[in-house]
Write an enzyme that holds these catalytic residues in place. Structure first.
Site, mmCIF file in Angstrom:
data_model
loop_
_atom_site.group_PDB
_atom_site.id
_atom_site.type_symbol
_atom_site.label_atom_id
_atom_site.label_comp_id
_atom_site.label_asym_id
_atom_site.label_seq_id
_atom_site.Cartn_x
_atom_site.Cartn_y
_atom_site.Cartn_z
ATOM 1 N N GLY A 89 3.729 -0.273 -1.310
ATOM 2 C CA GLY A 89 3.607 -0.893 -2.621
ATOM 3 C C GLY A 89 4.894 -0.764 -3.420
ATOM 4 C CB ILE A 136 -0.942 0.003 1.219
ATOM 5 C CG1 ILE A 136 -1.905 -1.196 1.153
ATOM 6 C CG2 ILE A 136 -1.717 1.308 1.312
ATOM 7 C CD1 ILE A 136 -2.796 -1.343 2.367
ATOM 8 C CB CYS A 137 0.925 4.355 0.070
ATOM 9 S SG CYS A 137 1.459 6.069 -0.166
ATOM 10 C CD GLN A 138 7.853 4.948 2.011
ATOM 11 O OE1 GLN A 138 7.255 4.958 3.102
ATOM 12 N NE2 GLN A 138 9.021 5.533 1.847
#
Length: 358
Positions: free
Chosen positions: A153, A149-151
């Protein structure tokens, strides 16, 4: 008189609004007495592995999981991962558990001065790698499912590229890939940052500095509008608790380990390494073409932190012959906590994984 001035306000309407506002404030004094300490987390969990401050938790649902392959959630460093399990009716984790998934989350903890020289290699190979190896050993399988998720990811993409045999299916959610899209305000700001001077001066990057940067991306909405809107829920204990729980998450931000921050800014935000190359993790080059496992890339259509174009740039960069995209009608936070997210996101993830479990 139908109106007063160009906005159509009348003295009577302004007086009524003032009385309503005062009544809400008075009610709020009573409501605040009914609100207890705001906690987070809807789901029981247990620690199953640890490396220093970094902990791997397993979530326990109301029934045993039916999925054979565990799902590891890798969150960003800049906020706490309990956004995916905020409360009973706002929990992506709970939705996954109800559908039979076996869900784990990696909690990065709170870095302090002793973590000043942690590098990206530590976060990606040591911590993600350690958690994945623990699950591989426990489940006696070569690879596990990963949801980044986000960073987190971006970290998961690096991990999968460096360790392709250890990931069975990869899901990225609101993950930045192209850091130089024209609508990426954070990317545009960061490209001009003298990150060496910044880190050499501060050491670890204070959480308050990071929060200030994120809030100023939408100053009117995040500094003024939401607090004005809070007045409308002052007489509703449940709504006020929900508001305060979200505020707690926003401002419960860890400091950033200085060296890892320096490397991430240089190689990702400034170097745009996924597209241009040059991402080096512990002396090894990240090549997304090494990722040949199925990929589901989920992005939010109204995301101001990770614009859709930044996430969608992943298409065509990997070696996967099974690449899917899912657009979510909402923003960077709404994809976890909105009512639509509770209906759509866990089901989409479960269905996608189930189709690849055979």
């Amino acid at each position: 008189m139908e109106g007063f001035g160009p906005l159509g306000f009348t003295p009577d309407a302004l007086a009524q609004e003032s009385l309503r506002f005062q009544a809400k404030l008075r009610a709020g004094l009573d409501t605040l007495h009914q609100v207890h300490d705001i906690d987070y987390g809807a789901t029981a969990r247990e620690e199953v592995w640890r490396d220093g401050k970094v902990v791997l938790y397993r979530f326990r649902g109301d029934r045993a999981p039916t999925a054979r392959v565990p799902l590891l959630i890798v969150y960003a460093l800049v906020n706490r991962p309990y956004m995916v399990d905020l409360q009973d009716d706002k929990s992506i984790v709970r939705g996954l558990l109800e559908r039979g998934e076996d869900v784990y989350v990696l909690d990065w903890g709170y870095p302090d001065r002793s973590d000043r020289y942690l590098e990206l290699e530590d976060y990606i190979q040591r911590y993600i790698g350690g958690a994945v190896d623990h699950l591989r050993h426990e489940y006696r399988m070569d690879g596990v499912n990963v949801l980044g998720i986000c960073q987190g990811g971006a970290f998961s993409l690096c991990f999968a590229a460096l360790n392709p045999h250890k990931v069975r299916n990869l899901i990225t959610m609101v993950t930045p890939v192209d850091f130089h899209t024209s609508d990426n305000m954070l990317g545009n700001w960061t490209r001009g940052l003298d990150v060496d001077l910044f880190v050499d001066t501060l050491g670890n990057v204070p959480a308050d500095v990071m929060n200030w940067c994120y809030l100023t991306l939408k100053p009117w909405r995040l500094f003024v509008q939401k607090y004005v809107g809070m007045v409308d829920v002052l007489d509703d204990p449940k709504a006020l608790e929900d508001f305060l729980r979200m505020e707690k998450w926003i401002f419960d931000s860890p400091d950033q380990a200085g060296e890892a921050f320096r490397q991430f800014v240089k190689q990702f935000y400034q170097g745009n390494g996924f597209l241009k190359g040059g991402i080096d993790i512990g002396g090894r080059t990240v090549d997304l073409r090494n990722i040949e496992v199925p990929i589901l890339n989920i992005y939010a259509e109204q995301d101001h932190l990770v614009p859709p174009a930044s996430s969608r740039a992943l298409a065509g960069l990997t070696g996967s012959g099974d690449y899917s995209e899912l657009s979510f009608r909402g923003g960077h936070i709404g994809i976890y906590v909105s009512s639509r997210a509770q209906r759509e996101v866990p089901q989409a993830i479960h269905d996608w994984l189930a189709q690849r479990a055979k």
